[in-house]
Design a protein around this motif. Structure first.
Motif, mmCIF file in Angstrom:
data_model
loop_
_atom_site.group_PDB
_atom_site.id
_atom_site.type_symbol
_atom_site.label_atom_id
_atom_site.label_comp_id
_atom_site.label_asym_id
_atom_site.label_seq_id
_atom_site.Cartn_x
_atom_site.Cartn_y
_atom_site.Cartn_z
ATOM 1 N N ASP A 219 38.221 61.795 -0.596
ATOM 2 C CA ASP A 219 39.182 62.050 -1.334
ATOM 3 C C ASP A 219 40.604 61.603 -1.106
ATOM 4 O OD1 ASP A 219 39.856 62.165 -4.354
ATOM 5 O OD2 ASP A 219 39.624 64.668 -4.292
ATOM 6 N N TYR A 220 40.805 60.439 -1.208
ATOM 7 C CA TYR A 220 41.862 59.991 -1.273
ATOM 8 C C TYR A 220 42.472 58.622 -1.816
ATOM 9 C CZ TYR A 220 46.954 59.715 1.347
ATOM 10 O OH TYR A 220 47.733 60.006 1.302
ATOM 11 N N VAL A 221 42.449 58.323 -3.118
ATOM 12 C CA VAL A 221 43.092 57.470 -3.385
ATOM 13 C C VAL A 221 44.064 57.015 -4.199
ATOM 14 C CG1 VAL A 221 42.392 56.354 -5.882
ATOM 15 C CG2 VAL A 221 41.030 58.908 -5.413
ATOM 16 N N HIS A 222 44.097 55.729 -3.730
ATOM 17 C CA HIS A 222 45.603 54.536 -4.005
ATOM 18 C C HIS A 222 45.759 53.864 -4.657
ATOM 19 C CE1 HIS A 222 46.735 56.360 -0.067
ATOM 20 N NE2 HIS A 222 45.868 55.914 0.615
ATOM 21 N N PHE B 93 39.333 56.569 -13.560
ATOM 22 C CA PHE B 93 39.532 55.663 -12.362
ATOM 23 C C PHE B 93 38.973 56.718 -11.146
ATOM 24 C CE2 PHE B 93 43.354 54.877 -9.285
ATOM 25 C CZ PHE B 93 42.206 53.762 -9.187
ATOM 26 N N TYR B 94 40.037 57.955 -11.799
ATOM 27 C CA TYR B 94 39.298 58.793 -10.423
ATOM 28 C C TYR B 94 37.837 59.427 -10.081
ATOM 29 C CZ TYR B 94 40.165 62.825 -7.411
ATOM 30 O OH TYR B 94 39.604 63.790 -6.612
ATOM 31 N N GLN B 95 37.737 59.054 -11.742
ATOM 32 C CA GLN B 95 36.331 59.069 -11.566
ATOM 33 C C GLN B 95 35.564 58.277 -10.725
ATOM 34 O OE1 GLN B 95 34.478 62.320 -11.308
ATOM 35 N NE2 GLN B 95 36.222 63.928 -12.897
ATOM 36 N N ALA B 96 35.472 57.239 -11.313
ATOM 37 C CA ALA B 96 34.977 55.928 -10.625
ATOM 38 C C ALA B 96 35.255 55.964 -8.913
ATOM 39 C CB ALA B 96 35.122 55.122 -11.173
ATOM 40 N N PHE B 97 36.114 56.442 -8.956
ATOM 41 C CA PHE B 97 36.138 56.812 -7.221
ATOM 42 C C PHE B 97 35.142 57.890 -6.300
ATOM 43 C CE2 PHE B 97 38.259 57.720 -3.096
ATOM 44 C CZ PHE B 97 38.510 56.393 -2.078
ATOM 45 N N ARG B 98 35.433 58.885 -7.088
ATOM 46 C CA ARG B 98 34.636 60.052 -6.485
ATOM 47 C C ARG B 98 33.175 59.666 -6.972
ATOM 48 N NH1 ARG B 98 36.466 64.194 -6.295
ATOM 49 N NH2 ARG B 98 34.629 64.597 -4.045
ATOM 50 N N ASN B 99 32.814 58.798 -7.958
ATOM 51 C CA ASN B 99 31.076 58.513 -7.763
ATOM 52 C C ASN B 99 31.100 57.592 -6.398
ATOM 53 O OD1 ASN B 99 31.444 59.863 -9.924
ATOM 54 N ND2 ASN B 99 31.413 58.260 -11.471
ATOM 55 N N CYS C 21 33.001 50.559 -14.391
ATOM 56 C CA CYS C 21 32.361 50.110 -13.282
ATOM 57 C C CYS C 21 31.277 49.841 -12.233
ATOM 58 C CB CYS C 21 33.750 50.392 -12.173
ATOM 59 S SG CYS C 21 35.578 50.091 -12.139
ATOM 60 N N LEU C 22 30.103 48.933 -13.421
ATOM 61 C CA LEU C 22 29.016 48.921 -12.367
ATOM 62 C C LEU C 22 29.477 48.437 -11.307
ATOM 63 C CD1 LEU C 22 27.113 49.034 -15.905
ATOM 64 C CD2 LEU C 22 27.717 51.375 -14.829
ATOM 65 N N LEU C 23 29.094 49.032 -10.591
ATOM 66 C CA LEU C 23 29.500 48.087 -9.314
ATOM 67 C C LEU C 23 28.088 47.497 -8.763
ATOM 68 C CD1 LEU C 23 32.821 50.523 -7.609
ATOM 69 C CD2 LEU C 23 33.238 48.710 -8.925
ATOM 70 N N ALA C 24 27.496 48.145 -9.389
ATOM 71 C CA ALA C 24 25.776 47.519 -8.287
ATOM 72 C C ALA C 24 26.253 46.107 -8.941
ATOM 73 C CB ALA C 24 25.149 48.557 -8.249
ATOM 74 N N LEU C 25 26.316 45.650 -10.223
ATOM 75 C CA LEU C 25 26.170 45.014 -10.523
ATOM 76 C C LEU C 25 27.226 43.295 -10.072
ATOM 77 C CD1 LEU C 25 25.524 46.391 -14.308
ATOM 78 C CD2 LEU C 25 23.987 45.786 -12.684
ATOM 79 N N ALA C 26 26.915 43.223 -9.043
ATOM 80 C CA ALA C 26 27.637 41.361 -8.401
ATOM 81 C C ALA C 26 27.156 40.710 -8.575
ATOM 82 C CB ALA C 26 28.020 41.509 -6.798
ATOM 83 N N ALA C 27 27.955 39.393 -9.406
ATOM 84 C CA ALA C 27 27.473 38.702 -10.716
ATOM 85 C C ALA C 27 26.591 37.851 -9.059
ATOM 86 C CB ALA C 27 28.263 37.372 -10.897
ATOM 87 N N GLY C 28 25.500 36.496 -9.562
ATOM 88 C CA GLY C 28 24.610 36.209 -8.432
ATOM 89 C C GLY C 28 25.569 35.009 -7.883
ATOM 90 N N ALA C 29 26.176 34.574 -8.939
ATOM 91 C CA ALA C 29 26.419 33.080 -8.642
ATOM 92 C C ALA C 29 28.213 33.305 -8.286
ATOM 93 C CB ALA C 29 27.723 33.121 -10.629
ATOM 94 N N ALA C 30 29.264 34.361 -8.151
ATOM 95 C CA ALA C 30 29.732 34.237 -7.192
ATOM 96 C C ALA C 30 29.148 34.741 -5.820
ATOM 97 C CB ALA C 30 30.615 35.709 -7.587
ATOM 98 N N ASN D 5 39.348 52.528 -0.742
ATOM 99 C CA ASN D 5 39.658 52.135 -1.939
ATOM 100 C C ASN D 5 40.105 50.085 -1.576
ATOM 101 O OD1 ASN D 5 42.688 53.676 -3.271
ATOM 102 N ND2 ASN D 5 41.772 54.680 -1.012
ATOM 103 N N LEU D 6 39.613 49.479 -0.580
ATOM 104 C CA LEU D 6 39.999 48.725 -0.550
ATOM 105 C C LEU D 6 38.357 48.120 -0.303
ATOM 106 C CD1 LEU D 6 41.883 46.913 2.201
ATOM 107 C CD2 LEU D 6 42.769 47.205 -0.429
ATOM 108 N N ARG D 7 37.419 48.533 -0.782
ATOM 109 C CA ARG D 7 36.007 47.960 -0.960
ATOM 110 C C ARG D 7 35.635 48.603 -2.315
ATOM 111 N NH1 ARG D 7 33.960 46.586 3.317
ATOM 112 N NH2 ARG D 7 33.891 47.094 5.829
ATOM 113 N N LEU D 8 36.583 49.853 -2.434
ATOM 114 C CA LEU D 8 36.182 49.488 -4.093
ATOM 115 C C LEU D 8 37.207 48.979 -5.294
ATOM 116 C CD1 LEU D 8 34.787 51.293 -6.376
ATOM 117 C CD2 LEU D 8 36.956 53.002 -5.830
ATOM 118 N N ALA D 9 37.669 48.464 -4.956
ATOM 119 C CA ALA D 9 38.638 47.373 -5.344
ATOM 120 C C ALA D 9 38.002 45.711 -5.143
ATOM 121 C CB ALA D 9 40.216 47.304 -4.770
ATOM 122 N N ILE D 10 37.990 46.013 -4.483
ATOM 123 C CA ILE D 10 37.460 44.406 -3.909
ATOM 124 C C ILE D 10 35.344 43.972 -4.686
ATOM 125 C CG2 ILE D 10 35.712 43.361 -2.310
ATOM 126 C CD1 ILE D 10 38.098 43.488 -0.383
#
Length: 415
Positions: A313-316, A299-305, A10-19, A47-52
């Motif tokens: 630290d409360y993951v759903h 999955f858990y480590q991605a949240f904690r990162n 989940c390299l979350l910083a790489l949001a696609a430019g087209a989107a 939690n929602l921001r990470l999923a989005i």
């Protein structure tokens, strides 16, 4: 339809430019972001921001107009029904097609009614209600709605799991029930009584008490009554500060009873209980950080990162699952039209390397495995602690989806 897997690290910083060039699909969260349960609302936002971000990192949602990003818009309900309805009106005025809510079954019930009325009056601007935590069974039974989907296990499903553990725990003989005084709390009490009568008729209920929701600052008088009753176990559905303050008072009051909880694994409860909670505090959820396996750990480590602060630290898992399934349903429907997305969600299956869940079409309840876990000191099988407390949870019992599935009385009216 199957939704597969976590997308790498989940390299979350790489949001696609087209989107990002397209108009976003807005998800409107209505929940308490101020007041006594603000910390619970803030945990949902994380939690929602990470999923989005995870969806947007792969380019967003495929639509006829191209790849569109998801965007979270928050509305502060202040934790009460009236303000939630005001915020719902603000949400639909902004033409946001998806309502997200969960912290309070009373609010959820009011929103189901509001969504039903709105969709009947404005069929060209209908909205869909995605419920991540409101667990009153009525929401998928007598008050079910085509426009409502629940991604959390209902209170009856959670109680089924907890009482299965109590069934095998011969040390439990006297139980005190304590709950918040609103619809959900009353359901928890009724379910506990009914299931204990069926599974452990030898157990004596020595107290059944309701307290004002979000109003109690000192639970010491309640703990004194529990001690005086001779209870060796407490069952509670309390959440947020109503749970944290209660277990803190239990520790300070020297209450040695076990706590069978719905939500005792976060929002400060483990730290509040400390050593006194080891082997005594149990919680039930669709997942917890010490489930085990490389995929679960990642999955858990991605949240904690993303959220390294211990207090965050409360993951759903269910919130991540909800966003993934919604994105897939929009793609399958080819539209954000509420009715089309609802039909795409019906029967949808979510599968990754550590979870398997299905949306039951009859009542829009997600059916999934549940874990009952017990608080322990970090170490051994408890590799991850909660909120930097030094205490984590280990699995006591895993129940397959079929073991917690309950029959529904829903008679759904479909458009």
């Amino acid at each position: 339809m199957v939704v597969k897997g976590w997308l790498g690290a989940c390299l979350l910083a790489l949001a696609a430019g087209a989107a990002s060039a397209q108009e976003p699909i807005r998800l409107g969260m209505i929940d308490g972001l101020s007041g006594p349960f603000a910390n619970a609302g803030e945990a949902v936002v994380r939690n929602l921001r990470l999923a989005i971000d995870r969806v947007n990192a792969r380019g967003g949602v495929r639509t006829a107009e191209g790849q569109r990003p998801l965007e979270l818009v928050t509305f502060d309900s202040k934790g009460n029904v009236d303000e939630s309805l005001i915020q719902f009106r603000a949400l639909v005025d902004r033409r946001i097609p998806f309502v997200l809510q969960g912290n309070s079954s009373a609010v959820a019930a009011a929103l189901v009614g509001a969504v039903n009325r709105h969709n009947a009056r404005q069929p060209d601007a209908r909205v869909l209600f995605m419920n991540y935590s409101a667990v009153d069974p009525a929401l998928t039974n007598e008050n079910c709605s085509f426009w409502h989907f629940r991604f959390d296990a209902g209170a009856d499903m959670r109680m089924e799991a907890l009482t299965e553990v109590i069934r095998a725990d011969a040390s439990v003989r006297r139980i005190y029930l304590i709950a918040q005084d609103y619809s959900f709390g009353h359901q928890v009490s009724r379910l506990a009584r009914d299931m204990l009568a069926a599974k452990r008729p030898d157990v004596k209920i020595v107290g059944d008490e309701f307290h004002p929701i979000g109003k109690i600052k000192d639970f010491a008088p309640y703990i004194a009554k529990i001690k005086a009753s001779g209870a060796d176990a407490v069952i509670t559905g309390n959440w947020g500060n109503d749970l944290t303050l209660m277990v803190k008072a239990a520790r300070e009051g020297g209450l040695g009873a076990k706590f069978y909880t719905f939500y005792g694994n976060g929002l400060g409860a483990p730290a509040a209980m400390g050593d006194a909670g080891v082997g005594r505090v149990l919680a039930v959820a669709e997942w917890h950080p010490n489930v085990g396996g490389a995929a679960s750990d990642a999955f858990y480590q991605a949240f904690r990162n993303r959220y390294p602060e211990p207090k965050d630290d409360y993951v759903h898992l269910r919130m991540q699952m909800m966003v993934e399934m919604l994105a897939r349903a929009i793609e399958q429907a080819g539209s954000t039209d509420a009715a089309k997305v609802a039909r795409a969600l019906e029967g949808m299956r979510y599968v990754n390397d550590f979870h398997d869940a299905t949306v039951r079409a009859d009542d829009h309840q997600v059916l999934q495995p549940l874990y009952v876990s017990m608080m322990e000191r970090q170490g051994g099988d408890v590799r991850f602690d909660n909120e930097g407390s030094g205490f984590g949870f280990r699995t006591v019992k895993r129940l397959k989806a079929a073991q917690t599935t309950r029959a529904t009385t829903c008679k759904m009216e479909r458009p």
